[in-house]
Design a protein around this motif. Structure first.
Motif, PDB file in Angstrom:
ATOM      1  N   GLN A 159       9.896   4.242  -0.016  1.00  0.00           N
ATOM      2  CA  GLN A 159       9.486   5.203  -1.035  1.00  0.00           C
ATOM      3  C   GLN A 159       8.384   4.658  -1.932  1.00  0.00           C
ATOM      4  O   GLN A 159       7.964   5.328  -2.883  1.00  0.00           O
ATOM      5  CB  GLN A 159      10.701   5.591  -1.893  1.00  0.00           C
ATOM      6  N   GLY A 160       7.912   3.453  -1.648  1.00  0.00           N
ATOM      7  CA  GLY A 160       6.849   2.861  -2.451  1.00  0.00           C
ATOM      8  C   GLY A 160       7.338   2.208  -3.729  1.00  0.00           C
ATOM      9  O   GLY A 160       6.538   1.899  -4.617  1.00  0.00           O
ATOM     10  N   ASN A 171       0.845  -1.193   0.000  1.00  0.00           N
ATOM     11  CA  ASN A 171       0.000   0.000   0.000  1.00  0.00           C
ATOM     12  C   ASN A 171       0.880   1.242   0.000  1.00  0.00           C
ATOM     13  O   ASN A 171       1.511   1.572   1.004  1.00  0.00           O
ATOM     14  CB  ASN A 171      -0.915   0.003   1.225  1.00  0.00           C
ATOM     15  N   ALA A 172       0.967   1.896  -1.156  1.00  0.00           N
ATOM     16  CA  ALA A 172       1.748   3.114  -1.307  1.00  0.00           C
ATOM     17  C   ALA A 172       1.014   4.034  -2.274  1.00  0.00           C
ATOM     18  O   ALA A 172       0.126   3.582  -3.003  1.00  0.00           O
ATOM     19  CB  ALA A 172       3.149   2.792  -1.830  1.00  0.00           C
ATOM     20  N   PRO A 173       1.351   5.325  -2.288  1.00  0.00           N
ATOM     21  CA  PRO A 173       0.652   6.244  -3.200  1.00  0.00           C
ATOM     22  C   PRO A 173       0.695   5.820  -4.661  1.00  0.00           C
ATOM     23  O   PRO A 173      -0.250   6.065  -5.406  1.00  0.00           O
ATOM     24  CB  PRO A 173       1.399   7.564  -2.979  1.00  0.00           C
ATOM     25  N   GLY A 174       1.770   5.148  -5.080  1.00  0.00           N
ATOM     26  CA  GLY A 174       1.892   4.784  -6.485  1.00  0.00           C
ATOM     27  C   GLY A 174       1.544   3.358  -6.818  1.00  0.00           C
ATOM     28  O   GLY A 174       1.478   2.990  -7.995  1.00  0.00           O
ATOM     29  N   LEU A 175       1.299   2.518  -5.790  1.00  0.00           N
ATOM     30  CA  LEU A 175       1.044   1.104  -6.057  1.00  0.00           C
ATOM     31  C   LEU A 175       0.360   0.460  -4.856  1.00  0.00           C
ATOM     32  O   LEU A 175       0.705   0.738  -3.711  1.00  0.00           O
ATOM     33  CB  LEU A 175       2.356   0.379  -6.367  1.00  0.00           C
ATOM     34  N   ALA A 176      -0.609  -0.387  -5.150  1.00  0.00           N
ATOM     35  CA  ALA A 176      -1.282  -1.155  -4.098  1.00  0.00           C
ATOM     36  C   ALA A 176      -1.424  -2.591  -4.573  1.00  0.00           C
ATOM     37  O   ALA A 176      -1.480  -2.863  -5.777  1.00  0.00           O
ATOM     38  CB  ALA A 176      -2.650  -0.560  -3.781  1.00  0.00           C
ATOM     39  N   TYR A 185       6.905   0.705 -17.341  1.00  0.00           N
ATOM     40  CA  TYR A 185       6.707   0.441 -15.918  1.00  0.00           C
ATOM     41  C   TYR A 185       8.013   0.320 -15.144  1.00  0.00           C
ATOM     42  O   TYR A 185       7.997  -0.049 -13.961  1.00  0.00           O
ATOM     43  CB  TYR A 185       5.884  -0.841 -15.736  1.00  0.00           C
ATOM     44  N   ARG A 186       9.130   0.627 -15.761  1.00  0.00           N
ATOM     45  CA  ARG A 186      10.413   0.487 -15.067  1.00  0.00           C
ATOM     46  C   ARG A 186      10.522   1.419 -13.861  1.00  0.00           C
ATOM     47  O   ARG A 186      11.256   1.148 -12.921  1.00  0.00           O
ATOM     48  CB  ARG A 186      11.564   0.723 -16.037  1.00  0.00           C
ATOM     49  N   GLY A 187       9.785   2.504 -13.907  1.00  0.00           N
ATOM     50  CA  GLY A 187       9.810   3.445 -12.780  1.00  0.00           C
ATOM     51  C   GLY A 187       9.200   2.882 -11.515  1.00  0.00           C
ATOM     52  O   GLY A 187       9.365   3.465 -10.439  1.00  0.00           O
ATOM     53  N   LEU A 188       8.494   1.756 -11.618  1.00  0.00           N
ATOM     54  CA  LEU A 188       7.929   1.126 -10.411  1.00  0.00           C
ATOM     55  C   LEU A 188       8.987   0.430  -9.590  1.00  0.00           C
ATOM     56  O   LEU A 188       8.793   0.202  -8.387  1.00  0.00           O
ATOM     57  CB  LEU A 188       6.846   0.101 -10.820  1.00  0.00           C
ATOM     58  N   LEU A 189      10.103   0.069 -10.236  1.00  0.00           N
ATOM     59  CA  LEU A 189      11.157  -0.664  -9.538  1.00  0.00           C
ATOM     60  C   LEU A 189      12.087   0.282  -8.790  1.00  0.00           C
ATOM     61  O   LEU A 189      12.290   1.427  -9.176  1.00  0.00           O
ATOM     62  CB  LEU A 189      11.978  -1.488 -10.541  1.00  0.00           C
TER      63      LEU A 189
END
Length: 237
Positions: free
Chosen positions: A190-191, A119-124, A230-234
């Motif tokens: 940092q999510g 649970n983070a602002p950019g991903l759940a 989606y590389r910015g998710l890592l």
């Protein structure tokens, strides 16, 4: 019935498809990023999910929701739709007029619980675990995972995050077996995703508690497989 025993296999170097993966052509990456869906901020809409306790002489249905599961309406809708599908399939298997069962321990039972695992602002992410026992044979495990991007209101599949077959083949080489049930990401402060557990259900397991397997892959080894958008998710290298 909770899935109490979930071994996790930690993957070492995923050699399949990794050679040269970090040497992406700059123009190709730039073009893929330009075509990516923009992360437009959308206000989250939360919903209050209600637990289900349908206890009868013929069967039991127990479904529970962690409060955080309802934080994002599109995600909550997919989770509750899954619960409804499992309930309908369970009752259909019992027939139109299931007979009462005197021994409560032998009573057909659907048990399902949904919990927030990231649970983070950019991903759940949400996990569904449970089982269905229809009165015949062993209980059938019920396992599912969802990964959700709040900014785009999008539930991501493994195929979207990791297109092609390179990662799938690499996971098979490291012991992946059974039916894929989704992804369970681990986030840093940092999510950002530090690793992903790829979840599988083994149909040949003796009981539901032993049916779930996970293969954990660090973000550094996923970078060469993930779609450029989606590389910015890592987490950063």
């Amino acid at each position: 019935m909770k899935v109490a025993f979930i071994p996790v296999l930690v993957v070492g170097l995923l050699s399949v498809g990794m050679v040269g993966c970090d040497r992406q052509d700059a123009a190709q990456t730039s073009a893929a990023s330009a075509n990516a869906t923009p992360l437009t901020k959308l206000p989250p809409i939360a919903v209050q999910l209600k637990d289900v306790a349908d206890i009868t002489p013929a069967y039991n249905v127990a479904i529970s929701y962690d409060a955080a599961v309802g934080q994002f309406e599109p995600l909550a809708k997919q989770v509750t739709a899954f619960a409804d599908q499992q309930t309908a399939a369970f009752k259909s298997a019992l027939g139109a007029t299931p007979a009462p069962v005197g021994d409560a321990a032998q009573r057909p039972t659907l048990s399902l619980y949904m919990v927030s695992v990231a649970n983070a602002p950019g991903l759940a992410a949400v996990a569904a675990n449970g089982s269905a026992y229809t009165g015949k044979g062993a209980a059938t495990p019920i396992v599912q995972r969802w990964v959700y991007l709040p900014h785009t209101q999008q539930v991501l599949s493994q195929a979207q995050l990791f297109p092609g077959t390179a990662l799938t083949n690499a996971l098979k080489s490291k012991g992946a077996a059974g039916t894929a049930a989704g992804m369970e990401p681990t986030l840093d402060s940092q999510g950002k995703i530090t690793e992903i557990h790829f979840v599988y259900v083994l149909s040949a397991a003796e009981n539901a508690d032993d049916a779930v397997r996970k293969i954990a892959v660090p973000a550094a080894q996923l970078r060469g497989f993930i779609a450029p958008a989606y590389r910015g998710l890592l987490v950063s290298k």
